[in-house]
Design a protein around this motif. Sequence first.
Motif, PDB file in Angstrom:
ATOM      1  N   GLY A 111       0.812  -1.210   0.000  1.00  0.00           N
ATOM      2  CA  GLY A 111       0.000   0.000   0.000  1.00  0.00           C
ATOM      3  C   GLY A 111       0.847   1.261   0.000  1.00  0.00           C
ATOM      4  N   ALA A 112       0.276   2.334  -0.495  1.00  0.00           N
ATOM      5  CA  ALA A 112       0.984   3.614  -0.566  1.00  0.00           C
ATOM      6  C   ALA A 112       0.072   4.707  -0.035  1.00  0.00           C
ATOM      7  CB  ALA A 112       1.397   3.906  -2.000  1.00  0.00           C
ATOM      8  N   MET A 113       0.608   5.919   0.045  1.00  0.00           N
ATOM      9  CA  MET A 113      -0.205   7.061   0.431  1.00  0.00           C
ATOM     10  C   MET A 113       0.054   8.186  -0.556  1.00  0.00           C
ATOM     11  SD  MET A 113       1.745   8.415   3.837  1.00  0.00           S
ATOM     12  CE  MET A 113       3.536   8.515   3.925  1.00  0.00           C
TER      13      MET A 113
ATOM     14  N   HIS B 247      17.983  -1.234   2.009  1.00  0.00           N
ATOM     15  CA  HIS B 247      18.528  -2.554   2.322  1.00  0.00           C
ATOM     16  C   HIS B 247      17.509  -3.591   2.798  1.00  0.00           C
ATOM     17  CE1 HIS B 247      22.579  -1.025   1.790  1.00  0.00           C
ATOM     18  NE2 HIS B 247      22.280   0.000   2.560  1.00  0.00           N
ATOM     19  N   HIS B 248      16.297  -3.169   3.147  1.00  0.00           N
ATOM     20  CA  HIS B 248      15.316  -4.113   3.688  1.00  0.00           C
ATOM     21  C   HIS B 248      13.934  -3.746   3.158  1.00  0.00           C
ATOM     22  CE1 HIS B 248      18.457  -5.488   6.437  1.00  0.00           C
ATOM     23  NE2 HIS B 248      18.701  -4.214   6.673  1.00  0.00           N
ATOM     24  N   ARG B 249      13.740  -3.988   1.878  1.00  0.00           N
ATOM     25  CA  ARG B 249      12.520  -3.526   1.225  1.00  0.00           C
ATOM     26  C   ARG B 249      11.263  -4.077   1.875  1.00  0.00           C
ATOM     27  NH1 ARG B 249      12.525   0.815  -1.372  1.00  0.00           N
ATOM     28  NH2 ARG B 249      10.682   0.101  -2.508  1.00  0.00           N
ATOM     29  N   ALA B 250      11.322  -5.279   2.423  1.00  0.00           N
ATOM     30  CA  ALA B 250      10.128  -5.876   3.022  1.00  0.00           C
ATOM     31  C   ALA B 250       9.645  -5.105   4.243  1.00  0.00           C
ATOM     32  CB  ALA B 250      10.402  -7.331   3.402  1.00  0.00           C
ATOM     33  N   ALA B 251      10.529  -4.308   4.837  1.00  0.00           N
ATOM     34  CA  ALA B 251      10.142  -3.512   6.005  1.00  0.00           C
ATOM     35  C   ALA B 251       9.889  -2.047   5.648  1.00  0.00           C
ATOM     36  CB  ALA B 251      11.235  -3.589   7.081  1.00  0.00           C
ATOM     37  N   ALA B 252      10.071  -1.686   4.389  1.00  0.00           N
ATOM     38  CA  ALA B 252      10.012  -0.282   3.975  1.00  0.00           C
ATOM     39  C   ALA B 252       8.603   0.093   3.528  1.00  0.00           C
ATOM     40  CB  ALA B 252      11.020  -0.023   2.858  1.00  0.00           C
ATOM     41  N   ARG B 253       7.681   0.096   4.453  1.00  0.00           N
ATOM     42  CA  ARG B 253       6.297   0.405   4.105  1.00  0.00           C
ATOM     43  C   ARG B 253       6.133   1.882   3.755  1.00  0.00           C
ATOM     44  NH1 ARG B 253       3.943  -2.672   9.357  1.00  0.00           N
ATOM     45  NH2 ARG B 253       4.599  -0.692  10.259  1.00  0.00           N
ATOM     46  N   ARG B 254       5.248   2.145   2.785  1.00  0.00           N
ATOM     47  CA  ARG B 254       4.977   3.519   2.359  1.00  0.00           C
ATOM     48  C   ARG B 254       3.590   3.960   2.787  1.00  0.00           C
ATOM     49  NH1 ARG B 254       8.443   6.914   1.646  1.00  0.00           N
ATOM     50  NH2 ARG B 254       7.231   8.033   0.085  1.00  0.00           N
ATOM     51  N   ASN B 255       2.986   3.230   3.740  1.00  0.00           N
ATOM     52  CA  ASN B 255       1.651   3.606   4.205  1.00  0.00           C
ATOM     53  C   ASN B 255       1.594   3.698   5.730  1.00  0.00           C
ATOM     54  OD1 ASN B 255       1.989   0.857   4.527  1.00  0.00           O
ATOM     55  ND2 ASN B 255       0.058   0.270   3.545  1.00  0.00           N
TER      56      ASN B 255
ATOM     57  N   VAL C 171      -1.738   7.072  14.785  1.00  0.00           N
ATOM     58  CA  VAL C 171      -0.675   6.340  14.106  1.00  0.00           C
ATOM     59  C   VAL C 171      -1.320   5.323  13.174  1.00  0.00           C
ATOM     60  CG1 VAL C 171       1.331   4.831  14.330  1.00  0.00           C
ATOM     61  CG2 VAL C 171       0.931   6.626  16.039  1.00  0.00           C
ATOM     62  N   ILE C 172      -0.907   5.369  11.916  1.00  0.00           N
ATOM     63  CA  ILE C 172      -1.356   4.423  10.906  1.00  0.00           C
ATOM     64  C   ILE C 172      -0.142   3.601  10.494  1.00  0.00           C
ATOM     65  CG2 ILE C 172      -2.248   4.190   8.554  1.00  0.00           C
ATOM     66  CD1 ILE C 172      -3.706   6.901   9.060  1.00  0.00           C
ATOM     67  N   ALA C 173      -0.244   2.282  10.591  1.00  0.00           N
ATOM     68  CA  ALA C 173       0.864   1.397  10.254  1.00  0.00           C
ATOM     69  C   ALA C 173       0.373   0.329   9.294  1.00  0.00           C
ATOM     70  CB  ALA C 173       1.431   0.748  11.521  1.00  0.00           C
ATOM     71  N   GLY C 174       1.048   0.193   8.175  1.00  0.00           N
ATOM     72  CA  GLY C 174       0.602  -0.760   7.173  1.00  0.00           C
ATOM     73  C   GLY C 174      -0.759  -0.424   6.603  1.00  0.00           C
ATOM     74  N   GLY C 175      -1.129   0.854   6.662  1.00  0.00           N
ATOM     75  CA  GLY C 175      -2.411   1.293   6.114  1.00  0.00           C
ATOM     76  C   GLY C 175      -3.596   1.089   7.035  1.00  0.00           C
ATOM     77  N   ARG C 176      -3.364   0.723   8.299  1.00  0.00           N
ATOM     78  CA  ARG C 176      -4.472   0.578   9.246  1.00  0.00           C
ATOM     79  C   ARG C 176      -4.202   1.396  10.495  1.00  0.00           C
ATOM     80  NH1 ARG C 176      -3.941  -4.512  13.025  1.00  0.00           N
ATOM     81  NH2 ARG C 176      -1.690  -4.906  12.976  1.00  0.00           N
TER      82      ARG C 176
END
Length: 429
Positions: A31-33, A342-350, A384-389
Amino acid sequence: MSLYLRDVVFWDRPTGELRPGNLRIEPGADGAMQLTDAPPAAGATVIDGRGHLALEGLTCGHHHIYSALARGMPAPPRTPKNFAEILELVWWRLDRCLDLDMVRASALAAAMDCLRCGVTRVIDHHASPGAVAGSLGAIADAFDAVGLGHVLCYELSDRDGGEVAAASLAETDAHLASGRPGLVGLHASFTVGDALLRAAVDLARRHGTGLHLHVAEDRVDQDRCLADHGCRVVERLHAAGVLDQPGTILAHCLHLNDHERRLVADSPAWVVQNTESNQNNAVGEFSARDFVADRILVGTDGLHSDMLRSARAAYLTGQAEGLSPAGAWQRLWNNPRYVEAHHRAAARRNDVVLLDYAPPTPLSTENLAAHAMFGLDARQVRLVIAGGRVVLQDGVISSIDQAATLDACREQARRLWRALATASPKGQP
């Protein structure tokens, strides 16, 4: 279901611009914002931002969640006289007492603290010699339940003997093989023998990741390295290939000479500053001299979870070297840059944090960093919104049962403190 955060003033990190508008936030790992003037989509959850300041979720560049149950713990058997004794009498006694239930509770307690401070991603450095197997999975599961992104590692060391070192390598290997974001952790050079250092570098190379270790936090690290290996700490790490690994994080880096600083600067390694922890342990002050500015991170070293506070501490102590508010602000936002690189799986954009900041003076793109150093505070976190929730709203954490979790953490703290009452210190290896 998407979220629509109406009427905010959003700081867009890629452009550096502060702009009013509405944020459309999509859920999920990908997800993105987006800042938009368009109305909310049908079915979107609409939240009134009330004109508050919106930032991306903050990232902690170096944490020790295993210390989360230490607050208020019994005093050590005697007062430590130096940093080596702080380790022996406090932290090594504590980490040997941890079992998996305590590790889970530590992770949950730290995660709740992080959310209250607007922190949604954590780079952690863990140790529990009595409960190695499954410890990184327990932390990851706890962070996932609360809503935090994470980059984890286990602190490899020879201080507890060969069996623990072997178990720690196996736990690290299993965690990295699981596909979860992680690093190969090491304690300071003076507790890591040559064989373990080679094994750690080999493991990092095999998994294509970096190492995460303490470097010259105190002079004892340099003294022992010179006595045992005939070289200085960074020279030893450089010869072993630690600095060459992409994504390597060097924590502290206080007692380095000019040659070591150049070795770090000429490598792809990142340095993480932990000002208040250094002050608490009276080990010295961080200097950014010769380091690459956009590869300096900011952490807490487990002292707390408040990254706005850590950035302010970095700014205040950086005055002797002419650090500006903008420079300290950059260090704070180097943290997500590191994760993205270096850790794309943790680099959330939402991930979003909303702060109820009502400045008495004009706020603009040009002066936001100064407002951050002198005005922004974790007490202003409202959403706080994390992972889009939504995971925190008006002080209430919605992703878990907050009251029951705190009760469980207190019970595990009591268990830990009872164990500490009979624990004995163990000398350095």
